[in-house]
Design a protein around this motif. Structure first.
Motif, PDB file in Angstrom:
ATOM      1  N   ILE A 643       0.863  -1.187   0.000  1.00 38.17           N
ATOM      2  CA  ILE A 643       0.000   0.000   0.000  1.00 38.17           C
ATOM      3  C   ILE A 643       0.900   1.238   0.000  1.00 38.17           C
ATOM      4  O   ILE A 643       1.672   1.465   0.946  1.00 38.17           O
ATOM      5  CB  ILE A 643      -0.915   0.006   1.235  1.00 38.17           C
ATOM      6  CG1 ILE A 643      -1.772  -1.273   1.265  1.00 38.17           C
ATOM      7  CG2 ILE A 643      -1.796   1.246   1.255  1.00 38.17           C
ATOM      8  CD1 ILE A 643      -2.591  -1.420   2.531  1.00 38.17           C
ATOM      9  N   SER A 644       0.835   1.982  -1.091  1.00 37.99           N
ATOM     10  CA  SER A 644       1.676   3.184  -1.222  1.00 37.99           C
ATOM     11  C   SER A 644       0.918   4.404  -0.690  1.00 37.99           C
ATOM     12  O   SER A 644      -0.239   4.649  -1.041  1.00 37.99           O
ATOM     13  CB  SER A 644       2.061   3.398  -2.687  1.00 37.99           C
ATOM     14  OG  SER A 644       2.793   4.594  -2.827  1.00 37.99           O
ATOM     15  N   LEU A 645       1.603   5.174   0.139  1.00 42.21           N
ATOM     16  CA  LEU A 645       1.030   6.409   0.697  1.00 42.21           C
ATOM     17  C   LEU A 645       1.726   7.648   0.148  1.00 42.21           C
ATOM     18  O   LEU A 645       1.583   8.749   0.692  1.00 42.21           O
ATOM     19  CB  LEU A 645       1.144   6.389   2.233  1.00 42.21           C
ATOM     20  CG  LEU A 645       0.552   5.174   2.953  1.00 42.21           C
ATOM     21  CD1 LEU A 645       0.817   5.281   4.455  1.00 42.21           C
ATOM     22  CD2 LEU A 645      -0.926   5.058   2.678  1.00 42.21           C
ATOM     23  N   LYS A 646       2.477   7.474  -0.951  1.00 43.87           N
ATOM     24  CA  LYS A 646       3.307   8.563  -1.476  1.00 43.87           C
ATOM     25  C   LYS A 646       2.465   9.723  -1.975  1.00 43.87           C
ATOM     26  O   LYS A 646       2.875  10.885  -1.886  1.00 43.87           O
ATOM     27  CB  LYS A 646       4.208   8.044  -2.589  1.00 43.87           C
ATOM     28  CG  LYS A 646       5.245   7.042  -2.094  1.00 43.87           C
ATOM     29  CD  LYS A 646       6.107   6.537  -3.247  1.00 43.87           C
ATOM     30  CE  LYS A 646       7.135   5.530  -2.758  1.00 43.87           C
ATOM     31  NZ  LYS A 646       7.987   5.029  -3.860  1.00 43.87           N
ATOM     32  N   ASN A 647       1.305   9.460  -2.536  1.00 45.73           N
ATOM     33  CA  ASN A 647       0.474  10.514  -3.117  1.00 45.73           C
ATOM     34  C   ASN A 647      -0.625  10.967  -2.164  1.00 45.73           C
ATOM     35  O   ASN A 647      -1.612  11.572  -2.593  1.00 45.73           O
ATOM     36  CB  ASN A 647      -0.141  10.029  -4.437  1.00 45.73           C
ATOM     37  CG  ASN A 647       0.921   9.721  -5.475  1.00 45.73           C
ATOM     38  OD1 ASN A 647       1.898  10.464  -5.613  1.00 45.73           O
ATOM     39  ND2 ASN A 647       0.751   8.619  -6.199  1.00 45.73           N
TER      40      ASN A 647
END
Length: 1503
Positions: A643-647
């Motif tokens: 799960i990417s939280l970069k954006n």
């Protein structure tokens, strides 16, 4: 010589005497001892008076049909109505001659001494007594349907065939006055009664009573009609089976028992030197003589022995005598019945009987007999008189008038003969016979005659019988010629009275016993105050009807359920075994494949992920990584999701506030949410704290809200919901790109769980985009494509972004598509494509094809393509240069698409056009050499919304256009042609099976011996016996299908033209399934039989199973569980003593064995656990043992299984001996190599005289694996090679362990190659390849192994110019990737090098690659064609063979063969591999065979 004659005569005399005691035991017996069974009394007519002889008829039989059918209503009156009319009357009328009850029951004892016709006949036949409606005793409820059963007597089977030979009944005891009621009607019966000590009969502890019966003798044990109870308690062993029928008769029998022992004691004391046999025979002689004088003294005093013995007199008992004697005695029986007793009670009863006056000799019978006599079958009561009337009809007694005429009595012209009878009674009787006295039957007529004495007719019949008995008896006591007695002894016997007998056997003093015990007088010591009447006695218990099945329904049902559960239990056991085998196999795979390791290391936060309302939660671990990524791991620490939280700037979290506060929801924008369930609130709080700290470190805020757990779960977007969103997303995406109607794509407004706005707002993550393409997220192709499509760079693809790139691939021109590809791999975006970037492009495609090319090969291809295009001096390419390089492949680019995994809503037209590709084989030019070229046949897809389906180009040869009906007919004709041998064998075997079924079914339905089993259980016996015959045949001859050595030998003979030996295994399965069906039928038939037998009385069961049951009067059949579990033959009883296992239920055990064998032999479980199949299938030995034991009882028929079993068993045994002789030889392994794709190569020595053909297979075992199970594998070596070789793929536990055993590490550890055991070779259809002029070999997966041997054998034979019919071989190799079986590529390369006559044409189909016109495959395809053009070799395999992408199009390929080889009438197709592939080949052959051209014969094997 004289001495020899004397010895022979002595031996014959000893045999004829019936004495089987030890020689010398009768030293003091100086007369011929009379046989117990009555034989040889008359030396001229040996069977006269013997037990089992026929009754005598004084008059012709009076049957309805003149043969055996008895007269019944309306020809004669109803028996119960006649009894009510003729025999009903008041009791308490004393005998006019003061006859005593003792005399009456002595008469019954005499009757049982000389006659027994109560034994039921077989088959059981009934002439039931219908009870008139409203009968006060038997039908008080006025039901009108009460029927008292009456079973017909046993008859001589040779009679009853015609009017000249009417039915004649059998007398089951001797017809002589020989004491058979005391000593029994046979020698064995007599021995069972004896004590063999002092010449006495056996007694209990109290010597005044005989021993109670132990079942060795047939003693009548009728149920007590007042209590319904029975058993052997109080039942004593007598010579007469019915000696215990009532207590009066029992007392008489006890008296004669005591009298014998009285004489034995007297003689033993007088002659102490006599042996037991001497004493017994002397005592017997005196007792029988006393019995004879008393028997003739009782019925009449008029019989004087004047003329002596008359050899020609027939003493047989007449049927008329039974009626006369029986009713004469019955009318004198008083009411009442004593209770149980002691020894003194017997004495008192005998003395009381001698002082009690009997009833008047008239037509009246007391109600104890007429209404409350113990009943037959399941009825507790019956009518004695009605039963006697029916017995007379059963015997075929003549009419009263004819009987009087026979004895020269006054003719019965009218009813005036019965003037003494009450007028009302006489009128009612005459009315029943229509006032026609000529119709009056003998028994009712004789009843009405009686008036203080038996009437004239009955008296004449009785006197006639006893006169013949006396005059025809060679052993009569008055016959001095038999040397039984002296004159003085005869006088002594004549002076002996029954009073003397009573004084000898009771405690009574002479003053206590009347002088005439058979006739009462006023001077007797015991006066009779009054005559007994019914009114002075207690009421009898009314009739009850037994329900044999009462209380058995639940148990019977449970057994049926248990029988049905055998397969289910077997399935459950197989599932458990399969589960453990899968687990062990996975463990082996992990051990053998070190790449299967954890993707990440380290611990994480433990929780359970909630996946949806209908899905179980799974254990996961969460790891918080510094680069704003949360990884979700499974229990093995493998990454499930990143799960990417970069954006994101904010993370939304929802916490539950009820049910323990354990749930937590993380909202993931543009993806499905993460729902966590913790073990408690403390664990959840700990995770929230860690997540808060993590987000703060990464500059993210956390928004927390609260909901109830139910609302939280409802708010979450699950993976399944996300899947539905994406499904709608793609459906409408393609609807816009391909101009599909909304109705085809689905209306957004009709979606139940999704809104149009939600679908249009949906954006794909990189992982979802990769999944849609069927690739991994980290794939270079995915990275390039995703970066190109993600215009806004937010890490997600919107609907518009995906649509823009999809339109180019679906509708774009070749230039637009090449431009897109150019842009994808122009990493630096400078407008040029360097060699490194081109190298990157090819490498991304190679990743898709499982790295099918090495780096050197890619560099070689790139250099070749640059040189061919004239760009060898350039280091970078413009788009124009790149498009020019692809100039020869404009058509491929035109139809290049981007195939999305699981596309829905795409029209079939589009799918057809996407997959158009086929290889045709064309005729050679003038030089006659055949060559293969690939021709892509496509139709230009117009941009219009309507698209026409693509058609393959018509072949050159003229086609016959036929209708569908004609095609079906042609297909059927080809099917018959192709499988005529199979059809013939199946039809023949089915016909034999149906024949044996029909034969047994017909036999038991219509032609079986007269046991009556078909009348009892017609459906059950017909089905069970017919199915049993079919099972016996099938289970026997199924062995022949497993005689591998015999089949291998026979398939090389002329028989192979008539019998499809290649289909032996299929035929084995077919036989097994058919046998299973018949086994179920057999079981069903027996279930019906068990129910019927468990409710059938012993009188019927004793007919059906005479070696098991005796009709002893108890009338209680065995319960259902006896039939299920205790019908066990003697051999099984013997085994049960030696083996601690209950073998009392062979049929049930057979069902268990079959359930286990069939379940584990199913394809699914056989594939998962071959060892389970191997072990359980060896239960066939136990199966045959159980079948033999099961049938050895001969319960219904004599064993017949051996008729079918012996020949197949001998053949199978010989075949197994051949295999065992080979299995004992160890094979040394010469070479072992672990090849890619889990293939193990084994090369081992070839045994002497081991001859085989290419395409054959062997079975091998390796004891080093700890098991002796054999597994089949096809030989990959050719017959001309000196060694044998196998290529074994590790597909299961055994093959995986074998691969591990031959690994270099293990071999180095043990210092040698483990040895093998070999069994074979065995033949199969693939060895027929050389019998066709043109053969097509299709191999898929490990199924290519038989073709390796065939290809090498073909080339070798070609190189030595061997003659063979085969002129051309087409080999189609279907593989997921060319690296899967590289060893076969080496063999093909060898074949190509040695194939100087162009015999073999090889086609390789790589199925792992995407479709040919997919963007991911187009560049590889272009490179492959370029490589072939330049170097005449495949880029992927290095072979001259053509490599194709996707699955082979069999139908077009076969059509091309018809064009190339028009002169060939039959083409052989041999396929081996996965079932799906062989099924496609079979369907293609069937489709082609619809045409009236060359037809294809398909042989296949599945692995």
């Amino acid at each position: 010589m004289a001495r020899t004659k004397t010895w022979i005569l002595a031996l014959v005399g000893w045999l004829l005497s019936g004495t089987w005691s030890v020689v010398g035991a009768q030293e003091n017996v100086h007369w011929e001892v009379q046989r117990y069974d009555g034989w040889y009394n008359n030396l001229l007519y040996h069977n006269h008076g013997s037990a089992g002889s026929k009754l005598l008829r004084l008059l012709p039989a009076n049957y309805a049909d003149g043969v055996y059918e008895p007269l019944q209503e309306p020809h004669v009156p109803n028996a119960r109505r006649l009894s009510n009319v003729a025999a009903r009357g008041p009791s308490g009328l004393a005998s006019r001659r003061n006859r005593t009850v003792l005399g009456v029951f002595f008469g019954f004892h005499v009757l049982s001494e000389i006659m027994a016709v109560e034994n039921p006949g077989c088959p059981a036949q009934f002439i039931n007594i219908r009870i008139p409606a409203g009968d006060p005793v038997f039908d008080p409820d006025n039901a009108g349907d009460v029927v008292l059963p009456f079973q017909r007597s046993k008859w001589a089977v040779e009679t009853g065939q015609s009017p000249n030979n009417p039915r004649e009944q059998i007398n089951m005891v001797t017809g002589w006055l020989d004491g058979s009621a005391i000593y029994g009607p046979s020698h064995s019966w007599s021995d069972a009664l004896r004590s063999f000590s002092g010449g006495k009969l056996a007694s209990e502890t109290k010597e005044s009573f005989p021993k109670q019966t132990d079942g060795r003798n047939f003693m009548w044990k009728a149920l007590d009609p007042s209590t319904g109870k029975g058993g052997s308690e109080g039942i004593y062993d007598f010579g007469n089976a019915r000696g215990n029928e009532n207590l009066f008769l029992q007392a008489e029998s006890i008296a004669w028992f005591r009298y014998h022992n009285h004489w034995a004691l007297k003689l033993a004391q007088k002659n102490p030197s006599w042996s037991d046999e001497d004493v017994f025979q002397h005592a017997r002689k005196w007792v029988v003589a006393t019995y004879q004088v008393r028997e003739l003294g009782a019925p009449s005093q008029q019989l004087l022995f004047v003329a002596g013995y008359k050899q020609h007199v027939d003493p047989s008992i007449s049927t008329e005598f039974l009626a006369a004697m029986g009713h004469s005695l019955a009318t004198m029986v008083p009411p009442g019945n004593p209770n149980d007793w002691t020894a003194q009670d017997v004495d008192d009863l005998l003395l009381g009987m001698s002082s009690q006056i009997a009833e008047l000799e008239d037509n009246v019978v007391v109600e104890d007999l007429r209404d409350y006599w113990y009943g037959p079958l399941k009825y507790s009561r019956t009518d004695y008189v009605a039963s006697y009337i029916q017995r007379g009809r059963d015997l075929g007694l003549s009419t009263y008038a004819k009987a009087r005429e026979l004895f020269d009595l006054k003719p019965a012209m009218n009813w005036s003969l019965f003037a003494h009878v009450d007028k009302e009674v006489l009128g009612n009787v005459s009315a029943l016979y229509d006032n026609d006295i000529s119709k009056l039957e003998l028994l009712p007529g004789g009843m009405l005659e009686s008036n203080g004495d038996p009437g004239d007719l009955f008296t004449a019949i009785i006197l006639d019988q006893f006169t013949r008995l006396r005059d025809g008896d060679r052993f009569w006591f008055e016959n001095t010629k038999n040397r039984l007695f002296t004159d003085d002894e005869i006088r002594e016997i004549k002076n002996t009275t029954f009073r003397d007998v009573l004084l000898s056997v009771t405690y009574a003093e002479p003053t206590d016993v009347p002088m005439q015990v058979f006739n009462w007088s006023a001077t007797d010591p015991c006066p009779q105050p009054q005559q007994l009447t019914v009114e002075k006695l207690a009421n009898c218990t009314p009739m009850t009807v037994l329900d044999y099945f009462e209380g058995s329904g639940a148990g019977f049902g449970l057994i049926l359920v248990a029988l049905c559960c055998f397969p289910l239990v077997s399935l459950f056991v197989a599932w458990i075994v399969a589960t453990f085998r899968k687990r062990d196999f996975k463990r082996l795979q992990r051990k053998a494949n070190p790449s299967m390791r954890r993707e990440v290391s380290g611990e994480g936060v433990q929780a359970f992920e909630w996946l949806g309302p209908k899905t179980d939660s799974s254990l996961i671990y969460l790891q918080l990584h510094p680069d704003r990524i949360i990884k979700v791991l499974d229990s093995r620490r493998a990454v499930l999701r990143s799960i990417s939280l970069k954006n994101q700037q904010q993370v939304d979290m929802v916490l539950s506030i009820n049910k323990g506060n354990k749930a937590l929801l993380l909202k993931i924008p543009k993806e499905y949410d993460l729902v966590l369930i913790f073990n408690g609130e403390a664990e959840r709080s700990d995770f929230v704290r860690k997540l808060t700290d993590y987000l703060e470190r990464n500059g993210l805020s956390l928004n927390v809200s609260d909901l109830t757990e139910r609302s939280l779960l409802k708010r979450a977007v699950t993976k399944e919901q996300r899947k539905q969103i994406l499904e709608t997303f793609f459906r409408h995406l393609f609807a816009q790109v391909l101009d599909i109607d909304k109705s085809d794509a689905g209306d957004l407004n009709s979606e139940t769980s999704l809104t149009p706005k939600e679908s249009l707002k949906c954006e794909l993550s990189r992982a979802e985009f990769a999944e849609s393409l069927g690739l991994k997220p980290q794939s270079m192709f995915v990275e390039s494509m995703f970066s190109l499509a993600d215009k806004d760079g937010n890490g997600y693809l919107s609907f518009r972004e995906f649509l823009d790139i999809l339109v180019v691939f679906m509708k774009g021109s070749p230039e637009e598509k090449s431009k897109l590809m150019f842009t994808m791999y122009d990493v630096d975006g400078n407008g040029f494509l360097s060699k490194e970037e081109l190298f990157r492009m090819l490498r991304s495609f190679i990743e898709i094809s499982n790295n099918c090319l090495s780096g050197d090969q890619m560099e070689q291809v790139i250099a070749s393509m640059f040189q061919a295009s004239g760009f060898q001096d350039k280091q970078e390419l413009t788009w124009e240069d790149f498009h020019y390089m692809l100039r020869d492949h404009d058509s491929e680019l035109r139809f290049t698409q981007l195939f999305i995994k699981g596309q829905r809503g795409v029209p079939d037209v589009f799918r057809q056009n996407m997959s158009n590709r086929v290889s045709f084989i064309n005729r050679a030019n003038a030089n006659g050499v055949l060559h293969l070229f690939n021709r892509e046949l496509t139709t230009v897809l117009s941009r219009a919304t309507s698209r026409q389906p693509h058609l393959y180009t018509e072949a050159q040869r003229t086609k016959y256009e036929r209708s569908k009906v004609h095609q079906k007919i042609q297909q059927f004709k080809r099917f018959i042609e192709n499988y005529r041998r199979h059809i013939a064998c199946v039809v023949l075997f089915s016909a034999i099976t149906a024949g044996v079924f029909a034969e047994r079914a017909y036999y038991y339905a219509f032609a079986s011996p007269a046991t009556g089993i078909a009348d009892t259980t017609f459906v059950g016996i017909v089905i069970s016996r017919g199915a049993a015959a079919s099972i016996s045949f099938m289970y026997s001859y199924i062995l022949l299908t497993m005689c591998r050595n015999l089949i291998t030998f026979l398939r090389e003979t002329f028989l192979n033209r008539y019998i499809p030996f290649d289909a032996a295994v299929d035929f084995h399965r077919w036989l097994a399934m058919a046998a299973l069906i018949f086994s179920i039928l057999h079981t069903g038939g027996h279930v019906v039989n068990v129910y019927i037998f468990s409710v059938s009385p012993l009188s019927i069961l004793s007919c059906l199973f005479s070696n098991v049951f005796m009709d002893d009067g108890s009338q209680l059949p065995q319960k259902y569980y006896w039939w299920f579990f205790e019908t066990i033959p003697e051999v099984a009883l013997f085994l049960a003593q030696a083996i601690p296992v209950t073998l009392c239920m062979t049929g049930v055990l057979l069902l268990v064995i079959l359930a286990v064998m069939y379940v584990f032999a199913s394809h699914h479980f056989r594939r998962i656990s071959f060892r389970g199949f191997w072990i359980t299938h060896h239960l066939y030995v136990l199966l045959y043992i159980m079948v033999i034991i099961h049938g050895s009882y001969g319960l219904v028929q004599q064993p017949r299984f051996h008729i079918y079993f012996i020949i197949p068993a001998l053949i199978y045994g010989a075949d197994k001996l051949i295999s065992l002789s080979r299995k004992k030889v160890e094979m040394s392994v010469l070479k072992a190599e672990l090849l890619p794709s889990g293939v193990t190569y084994l090369k081992f020595q070839r045994p002497q005289d081991f001859d085989y053909k290419s395409g054959q297979w062997v079975r091998i075992a390796c004891l080093s694996l700890g098991t002796n199970e054999y597994h089949p594998f096809t030989l990959t070596s050719a017959p001309h090679e000196d060694a044998l070789s196998l290529h074994i793929r590790a597909a299961g536990p055994w093959t995986t362990r074998l691969r591990e055993l031959y690994s270099p590490e293990i071999v180095a550890e043990i210092g040698r190659y483990p040895k093998l055991y070999l069994d074979g070779p065995f033949g199969e259809g693939h060895q027929e390849w050389n019998k066709f002029e043109v053969s097509v070999l299709v191999g898929g997966g490990i199924g290519v192994t038989p073709f390796a041997s065939i290809l090498k054998d073909l080339v070798f034979k070609s190189s030595v110019s061997a003659k063979m019919p085969c002129k051309k071989i087409y080999f189609i190799w279907v593989t997921r990737t060319q690296r899967q079986f590289e060893w076969l590529a080496d063999i093909i390369r060898e074949v190509e090098e040695n194939d100087r006559h162009d015999l073999v044409s090889v086609h390789i189909y790589i199925t792992q690659l995407a479709e040919k016109f997919d963007l991911r495959t187009t560049m590889l395809y272009i490179c492959e064609r370029h490589f072939q053009k330049v170097l005449n070799r495949s880029l992927f395999t290095g072979l001259r063979s053509i490599t194709h992408f996707g699955r082979p199009p069999f139908v077009p390929f076969f059509k091309s063969l018809q064009e190339v080889h028009p002169q060939v009438w039959k083409i052989g197709v041999f396929s081996c591999g996965p079932p799906g592939m062989t099924k496609n080949v079979e369907q293609a052959c069937q489709q082609i065979n619809k045409l009236d051209q060359t037809y294809f014969v398909h042989h296949y094997e599945n692995f």
